[in-house]
Design a protein around this motif. Structure first.
Motif, PDB file in Angstrom:
ATOM      1  N   UNK A  31       0.947  -1.177  -0.087  1.00 11.05           N
ATOM      2  CA  UNK A  31      -0.086   0.135   0.085  1.00 11.05           C
ATOM      3  C   UNK A  31       0.902   1.130   0.078  1.00 11.05           C
ATOM      4  N   UNK A  32       0.507   2.138  -0.870  1.00  6.50           N
ATOM      5  CA  UNK A  32       1.157   3.549  -0.902  1.00  6.50           C
ATOM      6  C   UNK A  32       0.203   4.798  -0.445  1.00  6.50           C
ATOM      7  N   UNK A  33       0.562   5.318   0.773  1.00  5.53           N
ATOM      8  CA  UNK A  33      -0.315   6.149   1.083  1.00  5.53           C
ATOM      9  C   UNK A  33       0.441   7.698   1.537  1.00  5.53           C
ATOM     10  N   UNK A  34      -0.378   8.559   1.359  1.00  3.47           N
ATOM     11  CA  UNK A  34       0.146   9.880   1.930  1.00  3.47           C
ATOM     12  C   UNK A  34      -1.106  10.810   2.614  1.00  3.47           C
ATOM     13  N   UNK A  35      -1.172  10.621   3.919  1.00  2.45           N
ATOM     14  CA  UNK A  35      -0.088   9.709   4.919  1.00  2.45           C
ATOM     15  C   UNK A  35      -1.002   8.426   4.868  1.00  2.45           C
ATOM     16  N   UNK A  36      -0.259   7.533   5.794  1.00  2.00           N
ATOM     17  CA  UNK A  36      -1.025   6.218   5.892  1.00  2.00           C
ATOM     18  C   UNK A  36      -2.213   6.364   6.744  1.00  2.00           C
ATOM     19  N   UNK A  59       4.524   9.412  -4.964  1.00  2.00           N
ATOM     20  CA  UNK A  59       3.797   8.374  -5.339  1.00  2.00           C
ATOM     21  C   UNK A  59       4.399   7.769  -6.646  1.00  2.00           C
ATOM     22  N   UNK A  60       5.145   8.367  -7.536  1.00  4.73           N
ATOM     23  CA  UNK A  60       5.703   7.706  -8.660  1.00  4.73           C
ATOM     24  C   UNK A  60       6.853   6.956  -8.247  1.00  4.73           C
ATOM     25  N   UNK A  61       7.830   7.382  -7.513  1.00  3.06           N
ATOM     26  CA  UNK A  61       8.909   6.848  -7.003  1.00  3.06           C
ATOM     27  C   UNK A  61       8.536   5.842  -6.020  1.00  3.06           C
ATOM     28  N   UNK A  62       7.503   5.727  -5.214  1.00  2.17           N
ATOM     29  CA  UNK A  62       7.090   4.499  -4.431  1.00  2.17           C
ATOM     30  C   UNK A  62       6.446   3.353  -5.263  1.00  2.17           C
ATOM     31  N   UNK A  63       5.667   3.807  -6.358  1.00  2.00           N
ATOM     32  CA  UNK A  63       5.156   2.864  -6.951  1.00  2.00           C
ATOM     33  C   UNK A  63       6.294   2.125  -7.909  1.00  2.00           C
ATOM     34  N   UNK A  74      -1.345  -3.963  -5.425  1.00  2.00           N
ATOM     35  CA  UNK A  74      -0.577  -2.575  -5.178  1.00  2.00           C
ATOM     36  C   UNK A  74      -1.761  -1.704  -4.913  1.00  2.00           C
ATOM     37  N   UNK A  75      -1.806  -1.149  -3.784  1.00  2.00           N
ATOM     38  CA  UNK A  75      -2.821   0.076  -3.625  1.00  2.00           C
ATOM     39  C   UNK A  75      -2.132   1.538  -3.720  1.00  2.00           C
ATOM     40  N   UNK A  76      -2.569   2.248  -4.585  1.00  2.00           N
ATOM     41  CA  UNK A  76      -1.881   3.640  -4.903  1.00  2.00           C
ATOM     42  C   UNK A  76      -3.180   4.622  -4.167  1.00  2.00           C
ATOM     43  N   UNK A  77      -2.708   5.210  -3.006  1.00  2.00           N
ATOM     44  CA  UNK A  77      -3.577   5.882  -2.383  1.00  2.00           C
ATOM     45  C   UNK A  77      -4.330   7.099  -3.220  1.00  2.00           C
ATOM     46  N   UNK A  78      -3.640   7.438  -3.961  1.00  2.00           N
ATOM     47  CA  UNK A  78      -4.199   8.584  -5.032  1.00  2.00           C
ATOM     48  C   UNK A  78      -3.370   8.858  -6.074  1.00  2.00           C
ATOM     49  N   UNK A  79      -3.828   8.866  -7.406  1.00  2.00           N
ATOM     50  CA  UNK A  79      -3.291   8.959  -8.534  1.00  2.00           C
ATOM     51  C   UNK A  79      -3.269  10.482  -8.764  1.00  2.00           C
TER      52      UNK A  79
END
Length: 219
Positions: A31-36, A59-63, A74-79
């Motif tokens: 999961x990738x979030x800002x914040x968790x 987000x891009x770097x984390x993804x 994969x969970x992308x909190x927001x695109x």
């Protein structure tokens, strides 16, 4: 993709989906979030949380880093930007299950928002990628519940051959028709959802009518 305005519970819906997978399947989930906002303990799956700003710059770097680990989900909190969207699409095309949220109100605006984030010359290719990669679009609102509190009502489009063709041709106005054509697969309109809430005694009919796009379909 999970769509909706700010504060309607998109993150909670995503967390519920991940919790269901975590309890049922042996998967590697990132999961990738800002914040968790939700922390998932390891159950049947292994869940890795990445916080933007702490574990990765954006987000891009984390993804990109997540894809290199070859997780199942994969969970992308927001695109928020085209780079993140492009990487998420590429990950979905190569077999990862990708969940993400978008600030949109229905299936057509969800596809349109993503495609319109790219330069005009790239949009046909992005629509082609979306047509191939998308599995489902769910959008939701919150409605006052009888007796207090809020209850979600939503719209779900499970992708069909017809829906993919409409996305490729940028004929997004026809996506709602595809929802009705794929009800047997599990798709439902916002009006279907509101009607169920009214029949179940959870929502007043007047509240449902006020929030329906097509009030005459509330039954």
């Amino acid at each position: 993709l999970v769509g909706g305005a700010t504060g309607v519970g998109k993150t909670t819906t995503l967390a519920a989906l991940i919790d269901a997978i975590n309890r049922r399947d042996a998967k590697h989930i990132v999961t990738i979030e800002d914040p968790i906002e939700y922390e998932h303990p390891h159950r049947t799956s292994v869940v890795e949380h990445v916080e933007v700003g702490i574990d990765a710059a954006d987000f891009a770097t984390a993804l990109r880093a997540a894809v290199r680990q070859a997780p199942d989900v994969i969970v992308v909190g927001e695109m928020r930007d085209p780079d993140t969207m492009q990487i998420a699409l590429a990950a979905a095309e190569t077999g990862h299950v990708v969940f993400s949220s978008v600030h949109t109100t229905d299936a057509a605006s969800t596809v349109g928002r993503i495609a319109d984030s790219f330069p005009a010359e790239r949009q046909p290719t992005v629509r082609q990628d979306l047509a191939m990669a998308l599995a489902a679009i769910y959008t939701q609102i919150l409605v006052p519940r009888i007796g207090g509190g809020l209850v979600p009502a939503g719209e779900l489009l499970l992708m069909s051959h017809g829906a993919r063709q409409h996305i490729r041709k940028n004929a997004l106005q026809h996506l709602r028709q595809e929802i009705t054509l794929t009800r047997r697969l599990g798709s439902f309109t916002l009006e279907d959802s509101l009607s169920r809430l009214v029949r179940g005694g959870q929502v007043e009919r007047t509240e449902a009518l006020a929030r329906a796009v097509y009030p005459d379909e509330i039954v």
